[in-house]
Design an enzyme around this catalytic site. Structure first.
Site, mmCIF file in Angstrom:
data_model
loop_
_atom_site.group_PDB
_atom_site.id
_atom_site.type_symbol
_atom_site.label_atom_id
_atom_site.label_comp_id
_atom_site.label_asym_id
_atom_site.label_seq_id
_atom_site.Cartn_x
_atom_site.Cartn_y
_atom_site.Cartn_z
ATOM 1 N N HIS A 159 0.866 -1.209 -0.119
ATOM 2 C CA HIS A 159 -0.114 -0.042 0.086
ATOM 3 C C HIS A 159 0.859 1.372 -0.032
ATOM 4 C CE1 HIS A 159 -3.804 2.312 1.552
ATOM 5 N NE2 HIS A 159 -2.758 3.116 1.806
ATOM 6 N N GLU A 160 1.990 1.410 0.655
ATOM 7 C CA GLU A 160 2.835 2.478 0.982
ATOM 8 C C GLU A 160 3.854 2.646 -0.175
ATOM 9 O OE1 GLU A 160 2.127 4.610 3.294
ATOM 10 O OE2 GLU A 160 0.741 2.881 4.050
HETATM 11 ZN ZN ZN Z 1 -2.781 5.128 2.145
#
Ligand code: ZN
Length: 186
Positions: A159-160
């Protein structure tokens, strides 16, 4: 008497802000220890801490287009079942900093996982993520390290890293729903 540390509020930018759609820039290694970068890291930690449900944050989320993300100590607490630690012991845990992170390996096994984002309030959906992922990065002292993660940590790595490439989870998610927090409902 309770002494309260006054922390300046750091704004978390929301979807629609162009900084979230940029390709974030590599941090020159010689700059990691400069006051400028250390200040950005401190601001990211403050912003992350201010969100009770936050597990990680990327620099573009505070308006800084650099390749840095931070994982909250809450992840260690959740994944290791440390909920009963005293406040003092919790203070000793760290929020690991990942500078110029690169995903080196992911498992073939993928799962549909529930996901939300501090910059996409208050949408949630299911995203397909690899169950395991290994990243290399530099820490806040400029030391290179490799970290493998599974489950929540692997999901965070993906996600990051997406944030650093201008991608938001809603670009990939299915069954997107709005779920307002209890306080915002009233
Ligand atoms: Zn986020």
């Amino acid at each position: 008497m309770v002494k309260r540390k006054i922390e300046k509020e750091i704004k978390i930018v929301q979807k629609g802000d162009t900084v979230l759609r940029e390709q974030a820039q590599v941090v020159p290694l010689a700059e990691i220890k400069t006051a400028k970068i250390q200040k950005i890291i401190a601001n990211m930690k403050t912003a992350l801490k201010s969100q009770l449900d936050g597990v990680a944050i990327a620099a573009p989320q505070i308006g800084v287009p650099l390749r840095i993300f931070i994982v909250s100590r809450r992840v260690e607490i959740i994944t290791k079942g440390l909920e009963n630690l005293s406040a003092e012991e919790t203070d000793k845990l760290i929020d690991p900093v990942y500078i110029n992170p690169e995903i080196k390996k992911v498992s073939r096994l993928k799962k549909q996982l529930d996901e939300g984002c501090l910059s996409v309030r208050y949408l949630y959906g299911q995203v397909e993520r690899a169950e395991k992922a290994t990243v290399t990065a530099y820490d806040e002292n400029g030391k290179k390290f490799t970290k493998g993660g599974s489950g929540l940590l692997a999901q965070i790595f993906q996600h990051e890293t997406d944030h650093l490439n201008g991608i938001l989870f809603i670009d990939k998610a299915k069954n997107i729903k709005e779920v307002l927090p209890e306080v915002a409902k009233s």
